[in-house]
Design an enzyme around this catalytic site. Structure first.
Site, mmCIF file in Angstrom:
data_model
loop_
_atom_site.group_PDB
_atom_site.id
_atom_site.type_symbol
_atom_site.label_atom_id
_atom_site.label_comp_id
_atom_site.label_asym_id
_atom_site.label_seq_id
_atom_site.Cartn_x
_atom_site.Cartn_y
_atom_site.Cartn_z
ATOM 1 N N LYS A 1 -1.902 -6.296 -1.093
ATOM 2 C CA LYS A 1 -2.881 -5.287 -1.461
ATOM 3 C C LYS A 1 -4.249 -5.524 -0.832
ATOM 4 O O LYS A 1 -5.129 -4.668 -0.913
ATOM 5 C CB LYS A 1 -2.978 -5.200 -2.984
ATOM 6 C CG LYS A 1 -1.655 -4.912 -3.676
ATOM 7 C CD LYS A 1 -0.998 -3.602 -3.305
ATOM 8 C CE LYS A 1 -1.773 -2.421 -3.755
ATOM 9 N NZ LYS A 1 -0.948 -1.206 -3.895
HETATM 10 C C1 LIG Z 1 2.962 -7.346 -7.080
HETATM 11 C C2 LIG Z 1 3.050 -5.958 -6.562
HETATM 12 N N1 LIG Z 1 4.241 -5.514 -6.118
HETATM 13 C C3 LIG Z 1 4.388 -4.256 -5.664
HETATM 14 C C4 LIG Z 1 3.331 -3.367 -5.655
HETATM 15 C C5 LIG Z 1 3.552 -1.964 -5.194
HETATM 16 O O1 LIG Z 1 2.954 -1.685 -3.961
HETATM 17 P P1 LIG Z 1 2.436 -0.223 -3.665
HETATM 18 O O2 LIG Z 1 1.313 0.022 -4.602
HETATM 19 O O3 LIG Z 1 2.005 -0.253 -2.252
HETATM 20 O O4 LIG Z 1 3.567 0.712 -3.918
HETATM 21 C C6 LIG Z 1 2.081 -3.801 -6.104
HETATM 22 C C7 LIG Z 1 0.937 -2.889 -6.165
HETATM 23 O O5 LIG Z 1 -0.088 -3.151 -6.750
HETATM 24 C C8 LIG Z 1 1.933 -5.128 -6.553
HETATM 25 O O6 LIG Z 1 0.750 -5.597 -6.985
#
Ligand SMILES: Cc1ncc(COP(=O)(O)O)c(C=O)c1O
Length: 332
Positions: free
Chosen positions: A46
């Site tokens: 992120k």
């Molecule tokens: C640990 C974790 N996995 C997966 C995601 C999902 O990613 P995206 O928001 O790009 O779909 C996030 C998003 O905050 C996350 O913090």
């Protein structure tokens, strides 16, 4: 602007490694690679959208020097924003839900974020959500800018411009499957758009907790008639459709149980000695559950997207129930 560019050159975000995982490759009889996003400065993927959203806000005068970046986050985006904002002389106010791990709250606090804990992250229509509260805060405080990762085009753009091209190059164009958890949708949509433009046959698969609405939306184009509460897997799964989700580039979304993800994390640690994050473990649990239906071939190149690290979830995944993990002999 010159100072911004100078400061940003000291923040090394992206260009994370892709490594073949021999344990999972042997287990599933194919070639499994892991994109290790925990090598980013904030220890998560992120940092990428955080950088693009902050850069865009400053470059387009959406915030003035010394202002406050505001975000609703399961923790990781908030940390990325806090680190970048601080290095550029800005403040940050991060709204997290009560399911955010203690480790993420500690990291946010140590990085200098002001934190507010909210009841849920159910989207802008819910008064008690992180998103609603973040938006209200930004609307009622001077020089505060809500980056709004659920609806900010820079979220998808960050992954389209950085993660997608990295994966294409690192696999020398051999990637056949990309599997990622879905929260805001930014990762899977940005990477999916880029990879499909290189080779439309690459499968783009998402993972979410059972009870989340995204699979239903992909299949039917509508919301389910009634929403079910679901066991959270931090970072993924929603009960609204984020604007940062582009279902056009997603081939399928699979659902897993939160408990199966926890077990997968502990098993992975026992077999490899590596602590993976909660949503990363959900991807491993998904492979175990659906491997037969997925029909992945022996010569395929499957990339699993691991957005963060198990050190963010010691209390939730690894120290749970006081069970010791028996690590493999070769790493002791
Ligand atoms: C640990 C974790 N996995 C997966 C995601 C999902 O990613 P995206 O928001 O790009 O779909 C996030 C998003 O905050 C996350 O913090």
């Amino acid at each position: 602007m010159e100072q911004l560019e100078k400061n940003l050159t000291t923040i090394h975000i992206g260009n994370t490694p892709v490594r073949k995982c021999s344990t999972l490759s042997a287990l599933f009889n194919t070639n499994i690679f892991i994109k290790e996003e925990f090598h980013n400065p904030g220890m998560s993927a992120k940092d990428r959208p955080a950088l693009y959203m902050v850069q865009d806000a400053i470059a387009n005068n959406k915030i003035q020097p010394g202002g406050t970046f505001v975000e609703a986050s399961s923790g990781n985006t908030g940390l990325g924003i806090t680190l970048i904002a601080k290095s550029l002389g800005y403040r940050s106010k991060i709204f997290v839900s009560k399911s955010c791990s203690d480790e993420k709250i500690d990291a946010l606090q140590s990085a200098g974020a002001e934190i507010e804990i909210c009841e849920n992250s159910n989207g802008l229509h819910d008064f008690n959500s992180t998103q609603f509260r973040a938006q209200s805060y930004a609307a009622t405080n001077d020089n505060a800018y809500f980056t709004n990762q659920y609806y900010n085009t820079q979220n998808i753009r960050a992954h389209y411009k950085s993660t997608g091209p990295e994966l294409w190059e690192q696999t020398q164009g051999k990637i056949t499957h990309f599997i990622a958890g879905i929260g805001t949708g930014g990762t899977i949509s940005g990477v999916g758009r880029f990879l499909k433009a290189q080779n439309k046959h690459i499968k783009i698969w998402g993972v979410e907790p059972r009870g989340s609405v995204l699979r239903h939306f992909l299949k039917s184009g509508s919301m389910p008639d009634c929403l079910q509460p679901f066991e959270p897997i931090e970072g993924i799964g929603r009960n609204f459709i984020p604007g940062s989700l582009d279902v056009e580039v997603i081939d399928d979304i699979f659902q897993v149980e939160s408990d199966d993800a926890k077990q997968a994390a502990r098993r992975y640690a026992a077999e490899t000695g590596i602590l993976i994050g909660f949503s990363s473990a959900a991807i491993v649990a998904c492979l175990s559950k659906y491997m037969e239906a997925m029909r992945i071939g022996r010569h395929d190149h499957v990339v699993l997207f691991f957005p963060d690290h198990g050190s963010r979830y010691i209390s939730k995944l690894y120290a749970a129930e006081g069970q010791a993990i028996h690590y493999p002999q070769h790493i002791l």
